[in-house]
Design a protein around this motif. Structure first.
Motif, PDB file in Angstrom:
ATOM      1  N   GLY A 248     -38.459  -5.470  -0.228  1.00 26.63           N
ATOM      2  CA  GLY A 248     -39.210  -4.147  -0.441  1.00 26.63           C
ATOM      3  C   GLY A 248     -38.151  -2.856   0.762  1.00 26.63           C
ATOM      4  O   GLY A 248     -38.637  -1.783   0.554  1.00 26.63           O
ATOM      5  N   SER A 249     -37.407  -3.309   1.139  1.00 26.64           N
ATOM      6  CA  SER A 249     -36.595  -2.614   2.514  1.00 26.64           C
ATOM      7  C   SER A 249     -35.273  -2.465   2.642  1.00 26.64           C
ATOM      8  O   SER A 249     -34.884  -3.730   2.525  1.00 26.64           O
ATOM      9  N   VAL A 250     -34.812  -1.536   2.370  1.00 20.60           N
ATOM     10  CA  VAL A 250     -32.893  -1.418   2.288  1.00 20.60           C
ATOM     11  C   VAL A 250     -32.901  -2.048   3.901  1.00 20.60           C
ATOM     12  O   VAL A 250     -31.437  -3.063   4.110  1.00 20.60           O
ATOM     13  N   ALA A 251     -33.651  -1.924   5.135  1.00 20.05           N
ATOM     14  CA  ALA A 251     -32.998  -1.998   6.815  1.00 20.05           C
ATOM     15  C   ALA A 251     -33.301  -3.295   6.694  1.00 20.05           C
ATOM     16  O   ALA A 251     -31.685  -4.108   7.114  1.00 20.05           O
ATOM     17  N   VAL A 252     -34.181  -3.931   5.841  1.00 16.04           N
ATOM     18  CA  VAL A 252     -34.207  -5.462   6.721  1.00 16.04           C
ATOM     19  C   VAL A 252     -33.390  -6.178   5.422  1.00 16.04           C
ATOM     20  O   VAL A 252     -32.320  -7.151   5.963  1.00 16.04           O
ATOM     21  N   GLY A 253     -33.775  -5.777   4.159  1.00 14.84           N
ATOM     22  CA  GLY A 253     -32.386  -6.912   3.059  1.00 14.84           C
ATOM     23  C   GLY A 253     -30.852  -6.054   3.987  1.00 14.84           C
ATOM     24  O   GLY A 253     -30.018  -7.114   3.790  1.00 14.84           O
ATOM     25  N   GLY A 254     -30.501  -5.388   4.340  1.00 13.86           N
ATOM     26  CA  GLY A 254     -29.200  -4.162   4.880  1.00 13.86           C
ATOM     27  C   GLY A 254     -29.028  -5.817   6.046  1.00 13.86           C
ATOM     28  O   GLY A 254     -27.818  -5.976   6.000  1.00 13.86           O
ATOM     29  N   THR A 255     -30.524  -5.484   6.979  1.00  7.44           N
ATOM     30  CA  THR A 255     -29.519  -6.361   7.930  1.00  7.44           C
ATOM     31  C   THR A 255     -29.353  -7.538   7.622  1.00  7.44           C
ATOM     32  O   THR A 255     -28.737  -8.125   8.320  1.00  7.44           O
ATOM     33  N   MET A 256     -30.426  -8.203   6.883  1.00 10.32           N
ATOM     34  CA  MET A 256     -29.798  -9.321   6.330  1.00 10.32           C
ATOM     35  C   MET A 256     -28.391 -10.088   6.212  1.00 10.32           C
ATOM     36  O   MET A 256     -28.066 -10.942   6.339  1.00 10.32           O
ATOM     37  N   ALA A 257     -28.183  -9.187   5.568  1.00  8.41           N
ATOM     38  CA  ALA A 257     -26.782  -9.269   4.243  1.00  8.41           C
ATOM     39  C   ALA A 257     -26.062  -9.425   5.249  1.00  8.41           C
ATOM     40  O   ALA A 257     -24.383  -9.278   5.093  1.00  8.41           O
ATOM     41  N   LEU A 258     -26.105  -7.730   6.270  1.00 12.21           N
ATOM     42  CA  LEU A 258     -24.432  -8.042   7.835  1.00 12.21           C
ATOM     43  C   LEU A 258     -24.751  -9.395   8.074  1.00 12.21           C
ATOM     44  O   LEU A 258     -23.434  -9.128   8.592  1.00 12.21           O
ATOM     45  N   ILE A 259     -25.895  -9.667   8.341  1.00 12.18           N
ATOM     46  CA  ILE A 259     -25.727 -10.730   8.942  1.00 12.18           C
ATOM     47  C   ILE A 259     -25.231 -12.173   8.839  1.00 12.18           C
ATOM     48  O   ILE A 259     -24.204 -13.361   9.145  1.00 12.18           O
ATOM     49  N   ASN A 260     -26.072 -12.348   7.483  1.00 15.55           N
ATOM     50  CA  ASN A 260     -25.173 -13.462   6.412  1.00 15.55           C
ATOM     51  C   ASN A 260     -23.633 -12.968   6.510  1.00 15.55           C
ATOM     52  O   ASN A 260     -22.298 -14.112   6.799  1.00 15.55           O
ATOM     53  N   SER A 261     -23.016 -11.665   6.003  1.00 18.20           N
ATOM     54  CA  SER A 261     -21.880 -11.833   5.746  1.00 18.20           C
ATOM     55  C   SER A 261     -20.616 -12.539   6.934  1.00 18.20           C
ATOM     56  O   SER A 261     -19.699 -12.516   6.940  1.00 18.20           O
ATOM     57  N   ALA A 262     -20.909 -11.203   8.089  1.00 14.15           N
ATOM     58  CA  ALA A 262     -20.391 -11.942   9.599  1.00 14.15           C
ATOM     59  C   ALA A 262     -20.379 -13.704   9.626  1.00 14.15           C
ATOM     60  O   ALA A 262     -19.507 -14.300   9.938  1.00 14.15           O
ATOM     61  N   ILE A 263     -21.513 -14.110   9.386  1.00 15.02           N
ATOM     62  CA  ILE A 263     -21.523 -15.741   9.902  1.00 15.02           C
ATOM     63  C   ILE A 263     -20.305 -15.929   8.614  1.00 15.02           C
ATOM     64  O   ILE A 263     -19.654 -17.035   8.938  1.00 15.02           O
ATOM     65  N   GLY A 264     -20.273 -16.038   7.612  1.00 10.47           N
ATOM     66  CA  GLY A 264     -20.056 -15.665   6.058  1.00 10.47           C
ATOM     67  C   GLY A 264     -18.500 -15.960   6.290  1.00 10.47           C
ATOM     68  O   GLY A 264     -17.735 -17.004   6.199  1.00 10.47           O
ATOM     69  N   LEU A 265     -18.414 -15.116   7.044  1.00 14.79           N
ATOM     70  CA  LEU A 265     -16.850 -14.527   6.750  1.00 14.79           C
ATOM     71  C   LEU A 265     -16.306 -15.327   7.887  1.00 14.79           C
ATOM     72  O   LEU A 265     -15.195 -15.949   7.801  1.00 14.79           O
TER      73      LEU A 265
END
Length: 68
Positions: free
Chosen positions: A31-48
């Motif tokens: 329900g949080s844009v900030a938490v969801g966005g942070t999760m996505a950025l961390i996941n993307s950095a590791i995944g890339l």
């Protein structure tokens, strides 16, 4: 064999798609844009990082390729 530039571009485009999906899932889950966005950025950095390494390793493996 793929060039590094091509491998990296493919990985970046794939990660942008994944980033958008992960941000949406994070938003729905928390329900949080900030938490969801942070999760996505961390996941993307590791995944890339791991995707580029994975692609470069497979680019060096000749098994299963045909040379026409």
């Amino acid at each position: 064999m793929e060039t590094r530039k091509r491998s990296i571009l493919k990985a970046v485009i794939w990660n942008l798609i994944g980033l958008a999906m992960m941000a949406l899932v994070g938003l729905i889950a928390t329900g949080s844009v900030a938490v969801g966005g942070t999760m996505a950025l961390i996941n993307s950095a590791i995944g890339l990082t791991f995707y580029v390494v994975y692609e470069r390793i497979w680019a060096k493996i000749g098994w299963g390729r045909t040379h026409a």
